[in-house]
Design an enzyme around this catalytic site. Structure first.
Site, PDB file in Angstrom:
ATOM      1  N   LYS A 117     -38.289  -7.879 -31.307  1.00 53.03           N
ATOM      2  CA  LYS A 117     -38.755  -8.806 -30.453  1.00 53.03           C
ATOM      3  C   LYS A 117     -40.143  -8.764 -30.329  1.00 53.03           C
ATOM      4  CE  LYS A 117     -39.300  -6.424 -26.784  1.00 53.03           C
ATOM      5  NZ  LYS A 117     -39.022  -5.572 -25.868  1.00 53.03           N
TER       6      LYS A 117
ATOM      7  N   ASP B  59     -43.069  -9.577 -21.023  1.00 53.56           N
ATOM      8  CA  ASP B  59     -42.284  -8.562 -22.033  1.00 53.56           C
ATOM      9  C   ASP B  59     -41.518  -7.434 -20.666  1.00 53.56           C
ATOM     10  OD1 ASP B  59     -41.479  -7.380 -24.195  1.00 53.56           O
ATOM     11  OD2 ASP B  59     -42.941  -6.046 -24.411  1.00 53.56           O
ATOM     12  N   GLU B  60     -40.495  -7.349 -21.369  1.00 52.36           N
ATOM     13  CA  GLU B  60     -39.618  -6.125 -20.349  1.00 52.36           C
ATOM     14  C   GLU B  60     -39.445  -7.181 -19.245  1.00 52.36           C
ATOM     15  OE1 GLU B  60     -38.551  -3.711 -21.866  1.00 52.36           O
ATOM     16  OE2 GLU B  60     -40.106  -2.671 -23.110  1.00 52.36           O
TER      17      GLU B  60
ATOM     18  N   GLN C 103     -31.153  -2.821 -20.693  1.00 52.07           N
ATOM     19  CA  GLN C 103     -32.427  -1.795 -20.782  1.00 52.07           C
ATOM     20  C   GLN C 103     -33.271  -1.748 -19.341  1.00 52.07           C
ATOM     21  OE1 GLN C 103     -34.374  -1.232 -24.541  1.00 52.07           O
ATOM     22  NE2 GLN C 103     -33.314  -2.909 -25.353  1.00 52.07           N
TER      23      GLN C 103
ATOM     24  N   ARG D 136     -32.387   4.314 -29.284  1.00 53.31           N
ATOM     25  CA  ARG D 136     -33.691   4.750 -30.111  1.00 53.31           C
ATOM     26  C   ARG D 136     -33.447   5.119 -31.416  1.00 53.31           C
ATOM     27  NH1 ARG D 136     -36.229   1.502 -27.793  1.00 53.31           N
ATOM     28  NH2 ARG D 136     -33.967   0.985 -27.099  1.00 53.31           N
TER      29      ARG D 136
END
Length: 772
Positions: free
Chosen positions: A38, A221-222, A252, A604
């Site tokens: 990303k 972002d996010e 997430q 992760r």
DNA sequence: ATTCGCAAAGTTTTT
DNA sequence: CTTTGCGAAT
């Protein structure tokens, strides 16, 4: 424009990634799974925009952490050789905007930003001033409620408690007081930065339009973690030029409890007509084994957009699920296997990370790591800027910059001690309140306060005089200013006088602060240094300072893990009550968030992943029996490796090479000790690693007892089959009904007849040849 | 004005 | 088992 050509920008990208990079105008939603490259896509897109002739100053890139912003800036610089695009956090952007238009929301432009601790202090003050009794609710709860209100853009005057909500009633009363006291101090808390900016844009049409025009290309972002205030801000800046590109992954989202609103991303397409959706589903990080486990877990969430994760990585090792006898064994075993991998030269310490749900779990791990002299670092939210001595010095700086900063005043009025006690401070506060003064102004009038002892009044006046002396100091060199403070207050002298180790550490920390100021002086040769320095101190935290360099094992909470990756990851205490956390088990939404949290942890991992739990966990001083996390039942157990270590590692010499090839202890004895003598015996695997016996998932879950499930798929059970139940013994399946999760068997045991949901029943088929 | 002791409470926390 | 905060004692 210098830098890469278009062909270079697109090289090595998948079709989906190229599509995103080349998108210029109109809204864009990038649904980016974990490890899907990303950041790369976003930076390449910015480079592409620049290449197309978009001016750097009309691009705004918003992130949640400074770390993410820095990373992005670094990559863009490498790609294009330039750095004039504004990249930063939401809060940083808002702080800067608010600086220019502070007067529109009733602040002066030298306003201060309170950190969490300081705003808590201000809140407690407000509670006292409002004379509200908090018998049955904590200041913490009030703070959470106010924070929630601010994130939802509910102003103090708009806040109305729902009838019958006792905490709401208290908040309704305190919130206005709190907000008034912040304004009186010319200060804001973190949530205010967002709320005021949103207000600003809402109430000032021309300003909104001007900024909308200015920031033609906005990236977020996010996006799954944005709250309503953040949504309002970017929405306001994307009316005339809706070139809004957001990236995110609903799976997430793990900050719902802080006001993040998942519907922002889920409904993005509805909010911004004509949006182009790009799905980045190829994973470049993990092995298929790891992805499969992650995918199986997250597909149990109902409130989600379906997404398929795939990778072309080689299979890799299976994900391990390990059950340890005790939490101590869990820690020791993990430390030992890290030690062994490193000693055999297969890994570096920095390849490993250990994740846990709550900070309190780090202790036993630290202990075990230290035991084997394994270097490690814990990623904490706080640290440097939270230390008392650093906060003290910063408080002097804050007060010099903003004389109305009462929280700072209260912090330093008697630090170091100068004979101004609680009583005197109390009187000062009353005086300030009665006359509508700031604490510092009140201090200037100390002589006028009747009930104040002469001696105290003199001490206070002396403090004011010292302050004034510092205030006329030219503030262009931060380093000098801080040194003047240290001299003028005798802060260093006090510490030097003592010879405790603690105070020596404090001196060292102050030294570090001076060095930081020195560096800041060099990097920021402009005006307003003090303001910028304080802003950075408020908005930068230490996770940003997490160091990838040293060869150390990393320990952190699952929350802190977002955005990072490691070759080998251990997730500990995958137990009911931990993940999902006790307080999240009732609410289905919170439960899903817990599932996402575990999903984040799992994804992760690059190469190896181990989930573990203990049968007995020592927590808060008492040892408790553990129920495995319900999430474990959702994993594809047949494709995982399930282990049950046999040997408690209490040998103090553990870590010597020899210990790793110790003979496996006597099974029967071990199981008797554990009350599991009746366990199904399997042939010993010849190459058992780490004194570990491989077991089937069924074995494991049978031992775990309560709430456990069969490893056999419901389809494996049929009428007429013989089965065994840990409690009722063997029985015969009379009937099987229903389908899916509801598939149910009626079983006739010796004494009773029972019905079981096959998905969850601890039933085990009995093979003809093993009938007793 | 500090220090000592006891009671209470103890998810997560990008800023 | 910790940490933290508050009140009493010195």
């Amino acid at each position: 424009m210098a830098g890469a050509s278009v062909a270079e920008l697109l090289k090595g990208l998948t079709a989906a990634q190229q599509e995103a990079v080349q998108h210029v105008d109109g809204p864009l939603l990038m649904l980016a799974g974990p490890g899907s490259g990303k950041t790369r896509v976003v930076t390449h897109r910015i480079a592409y925009l620049l290449h197309q002739g978009v001016s750097p100053r009309s691009i705004l890139a918003l992130t949640f952490t400074n770390k993410a912003a820095n990373e992005m800036r670094l990559r863009l610089e490498r790609l294009t050789g330039q750095s004039s695009v504004w990249m930063g956090t939401f809060h940083g952007f808002c702080a800067r905007t608010l600086r220019r238009y502070a007067n529109l929301v009733g602040l002066a432009d030298n306003y201060s930003i309170l950190d969490a601790g300081d705003s808590r202090k201000a809140l407690k003050q407000a509670i006292v001033v409002a004379k509200v009794e908090l018998t049955y609710c904590s200041p913490e709860a009030v703070a959470t409620a106010i924070s929630w209100a601010k994130s939802s853009l509910i102003s103090p005057t708009d806040y109305k408690a729902r009838p019958g909500n006792p905490i709401g009633a208290i908040v309704e009363e305190i919130y206005p007081h709190y907000q008034r006291s912040l304004l009186a101090s010319n200060a804001v808390d973190f949530d205010d930065l967002l709320m005021y900016t949103a207000q600003l844009l809402r109430d000032n049409a021309e300003l909104r339009q001007e900024l909308d025009e200015r920031y033609r290309y906005i990236m977020v972002d996010e996006y799954q973690d944005t709250n309503m205030a953040q949504y309002a801000i970017i929405r306001a800046l994307s009316q005339h030029t809706p070139n809004l590109a957001v990236t995110g992954d609903p799976d997430q989202s793990i900050y719902g409890w802080r006001g993040a609103d998942l519907s922002n991303i889920l409904e993005f397409e509805r909010d911004f007509p004509g949006v182009r959706v790009v799905r980045l589903e190829q994973n470049y990080r993990s092995t298929p084994n790891i992805l499969q486990v992650a995918d199986a877990l997250i597909s149990h969430n109902v409130n989600r957009k379906r997404k398929t994760l795939f990778t072309d990585h080689a299979a890799g090792r299976p994900v391990r699920l390990v059950v340890f006898p005790s939490s101590r064994d869990e820690a020791d075993h993990i430390a030992a296997s890290i030690f062994s991998e490193v000693q055999q030269g297969r890994r570096k310490f920095r390849d490993f990370a250990i994740f846990y749900r709550i900070n309190a779990l780090s202790r036993s791990l630290e202990f075990a790591l230290r035991n084997l002299e394994i270097p490690y670092q814990i990623v904490h939210g706080l640290e440097f800027y939270q230390r008392k001595e650093v906060k003290d010095i910063l408080a002097y700086l804050f007060l010099l910059h903003n004389p109305q900063h009462d929280v700072a005043f209260l912090r330093i009025i008697n630090t170091p001690t100068r004979g101004i006690g609680k009583k005197s401070i109390q009187l000062l506060m009353h005086h300030a309140q009665r006359h509508g003064l700031s604490m510092l102004e009140a201090a200037r009038e100390a002589g006028l306060i009747e009930s104040l002892a002469k001696r105290s009044a003199v001490a206070i006046s002396r403090f004011v005089a010292m302050y004034d002396a510092l205030a006329v100091e030219p503030a262009d060199e931060l380093e000098d200013l801080i040194n003047s403070i240290l001299d003028g207050t005798g802060y260093t002298k006090t510490l030097e006088a003592s010879d405790t180790e603690e105070d020596e550490q404090r001196l060292a920390n102050i030294e570090e602060l001076v060095t930081a100021a020195q560096e800041f002086d060099q990097q920021h040769p402009e005006e307003n240094r003090l303001q910028r320095f304080l802003e950075q101190a408020s908005l930068v935290n230490d996770v940003d300072g997490w160091d990838e360099e040293p060869d150390q094992v990393t320990l952190m909470t699952l929350h802190a893990a977002k955005g990072l990756e490691f070759p080998v990851i251990y997730i500990v205490a995958v137990e009911q009550g931990m993940i999902p956390h006790e307080r999240s088990q009732e609410d289905p939404d919170q439960l899903e968030e817990e599932r996402r949290l575990l999903f984040v942890g799992i994804t992760r991992a690059e190469e190896e992943l181990q989930l573990s739990l203990a049968q007995r966990r020592t927590f808060r001083g008492t040892e408790r029996l553990v129920v495995p996390s319900a999430f474990l039942m959702e994993l594809p157990r047949d494709e995982m490796e399930t282990e049950q270590p046999l040997e408690p590692l209490d040998d103090p010499d553990w870590g010597e090479e020899d210990d790793f090839s110790d003979p496996i202890p006597d099974d029967a004895k071990y199981f008797q000790d554990e009350g599991m003598a009746d366990i199904e015996q399997r042939p010993q695997p010849s190459a058992a690693r780490d004194s570990t016996r491989l077991m089937t998932a069924a074995d494991l879950l049978k031992q775990q007892g309560q709430g456990s499930a069969s490893s056999h798929s419901p389809a494996a059970f049929q009428e007429g089959m013989l089965v065994r139940h840990p409690e009722y013994g063997s029985g015969l399946i009379l009937k099987v009904t229903g389908s899916g999760v509801k598939r149910t068997a009626t079983v006739q045991f010796a004494e009773v007849e029972k019905k079981f949901r096959l998905l969850h029943a601890p039933l085990e088929p009995i093979q003809a040849d093993e009938e007793e």
